[in-house]
Design a protein around this motif. Structure first.
Motif, PDB file in Angstrom:
ATOM      1  N   LEU A  82      -5.921  13.556  34.091  1.00 19.07           N
ATOM      2  CA  LEU A  82      -6.709  14.155  35.162  1.00 19.07           C
ATOM      3  C   LEU A  82      -7.293  13.091  36.086  1.00 19.07           C
ATOM      4  CD1 LEU A  82      -7.635  16.861  36.243  1.00 19.07           C
ATOM      5  CD2 LEU A  82      -9.680  16.686  34.825  1.00 19.07           C
ATOM      6  N   VAL A  85      -4.502  12.031  38.348  1.00 16.72           N
ATOM      7  CA  VAL A  85      -4.228  13.039  39.365  1.00 16.72           C
ATOM      8  C   VAL A  85      -5.204  12.878  40.528  1.00 16.72           C
ATOM      9  CG1 VAL A  85      -4.298  15.514  39.885  1.00 16.72           C
ATOM     10  CG2 VAL A  85      -3.215  14.721  37.778  1.00 16.72           C
ATOM     11  N   TRP A  91      -0.377  16.416  41.441  1.00 14.36           N
ATOM     12  CA  TRP A  91      -0.061  16.656  40.047  1.00 14.36           C
ATOM     13  C   TRP A  91       1.370  16.238  39.747  1.00 14.36           C
ATOM     14  CZ3 TRP A  91      -4.176  18.594  37.285  1.00 14.36           C
ATOM     15  CH2 TRP A  91      -5.210  19.153  38.035  1.00 14.36           C
ATOM     16  N   CYS A  99       3.407  11.679  34.080  1.00 13.05           N
ATOM     17  CA  CYS A  99       2.496  11.864  32.945  1.00 13.05           C
ATOM     18  C   CYS A  99       3.200  11.479  31.643  1.00 13.05           C
ATOM     19  CB  CYS A  99       2.010  13.309  32.883  1.00 13.05           C
ATOM     20  SG  CYS A  99       3.326  14.550  32.973  1.00 13.05           S
ATOM     21  N   VAL A 207       1.758  21.049  33.211  1.00  9.58           N
ATOM     22  CA  VAL A 207       2.365  21.664  34.389  1.00  9.58           C
ATOM     23  C   VAL A 207       3.675  22.368  34.056  1.00  9.58           C
ATOM     24  CG1 VAL A 207       1.296  20.094  36.048  1.00  9.58           C
ATOM     25  CG2 VAL A 207       3.492  19.471  35.003  1.00  9.58           C
ATOM     26  N   TYR A 228     -10.167  20.938  36.017  1.00  4.92           N
ATOM     27  CA  TYR A 228      -8.844  20.904  36.641  1.00  4.92           C
ATOM     28  C   TYR A 228      -8.873  21.622  37.987  1.00  4.92           C
ATOM     29  CZ  TYR A 228      -6.008  18.840  32.892  1.00  4.92           C
ATOM     30  OH  TYR A 228      -5.444  17.968  31.986  1.00  4.92           O
ATOM     31  N   GLU A 232      -8.075  20.132  41.680  1.00  2.00           N
ATOM     32  CA  GLU A 232      -7.105  20.820  42.534  1.00  2.00           C
ATOM     33  C   GLU A 232      -7.691  21.042  43.929  1.00  2.00           C
ATOM     34  OE1 GLU A 232      -4.204  24.492  41.641  1.00  2.00           O
ATOM     35  OE2 GLU A 232      -6.320  25.073  41.783  1.00  2.00           O
ATOM     36  N   PHE A 239      -1.970  22.911  41.415  1.00  2.00           N
ATOM     37  CA  PHE A 239      -1.584  22.514  40.055  1.00  2.00           C
ATOM     38  C   PHE A 239      -0.072  22.672  39.870  1.00  2.00           C
ATOM     39  CE2 PHE A 239      -0.860  23.992  35.631  1.00  2.00           C
ATOM     40  CZ  PHE A 239      -1.232  22.847  34.949  1.00  2.00           C
TER      41      PHE A 239
END
Length: 268
Positions: A82, A85, A91, A99, A207, A228, A232, A239
């Motif tokens: 996170l 991001v 994302w 990731c 995701v 989250y 966003e 997302f």
């Protein structure tokens, strides 16, 4: 099996890792090389479910195996997905899975380097690459991409002059029912997220997860879901193209809870 110097089992502490670990231990014991099995877990910080690193260690201890933990760190702390991001402004997705590469594969390769260095130091005069079998609990029925994977193959990107790495997916063709049967026979403990309604134990908000799993996770993890959603909104990047975190939270707020409030308190 006996031709490998290191048998490295990647463990997420999820059901597929549990079953794959049991398969590897059985095969290694039959070959007389159980002492070469090492379990490694990539710590994803608060992106993953509570108690996951401890459960992965518990699974390794069940068989008396060495356990290693890997992570992407910054200033001595686990750098979370996170946080990255927020830094990147976007994302990950199915085409840009940084990731996985940055928070799992990269740190685990650092562990491979350490294990190979130890093996070479313990074997003076070794004049060949150390052979590493890299085991993952990937199953074909999880996705079309995983269905196309070859269950046993050389991994040239993880190999170099000091090591030769092969990848093996020992339960690639297994249905989920066979996985759960194997776990029951092995006697290892599943993570409680499954009993609470999750079908997979990946990141709490992956995701690539199904909508149902994301909604279930938002119901069980409302505080993290809100974080989250805030990222966003701050980044202006959804997302997922087909699903925003705000939509996930709205669906979770309107969903009934088959697991009950007690499970929610346990997992937050």
């Amino acid at each position: 099996m006996a031709s490998y110097d290191i048998l490295l089992v990647n463990s997420s502490a999820g059901k597929d890792s549990q079953a794959a670990l049991d398969v590897v231990v059985e095969a290694a014991r039959a070959a007389g090389v159980a002492d070469r099995v090492v379990v490694v877990h990539a710590d994803l910080g608060d992106a993953e479910w509570p108690g996951v690193p401890e459960l992965a260690a518990e699974h390794a201890a069940h068989y008396g195996l060495r356990f290693e933990i890997a992570c992407r760190s910054r200033a001595g702390q686990v750098e979370t997905i996170l946080e990255r991001v927020a830094q990147r402004g976007m994302w990950p997705d199915s085409r840009r899975r940084w990731c996985t590469s940055d928070h799992k594969r990269g740190p685990i390769r650092t562990v491979i380097t350490k294990l190979v260095t130890e093996r070479r130091a313990a074997t003076p005069g070794l004049n060949r690459p150390v052979r590493v079998l890299n085991v993952l609990g990937l199953r074909a029925e999880e996705s079309p991409a995983r269905r196309r994977k070859i269950p046993y193959a050389a991994n040239p990107t993880a190999s170099n002059g000091r090591r030769a790495v092969d990848d093996w997916y020992p339960i690639h063709d297994w249905p989920a029912s066979k996985v759960w049967d194997r776990i029951a026979a092995a006697g290892t403990r599943p993570h409680p997220a499954y009993a609470a309604g999750m079908t997979r134990l990946s990141c709490r908000f992956c995701v690539l997860a199904s909508r149902a799993d994301l909604v279930c996770s938002a119901r069980l993890n409302p505080t993290l879901a809100a974080r989250y959603a805030a990222v966003e909104e701050e980044t202006g990047h959804r997302f997922r193209l087909d699903l925003s975190m705000a939509d996930v939270i709205a669906a979770a707020n309107g969903a009934s809870s088959p697991a009950g409030a007690g499970a929610q308190l346990t997992l937050i």
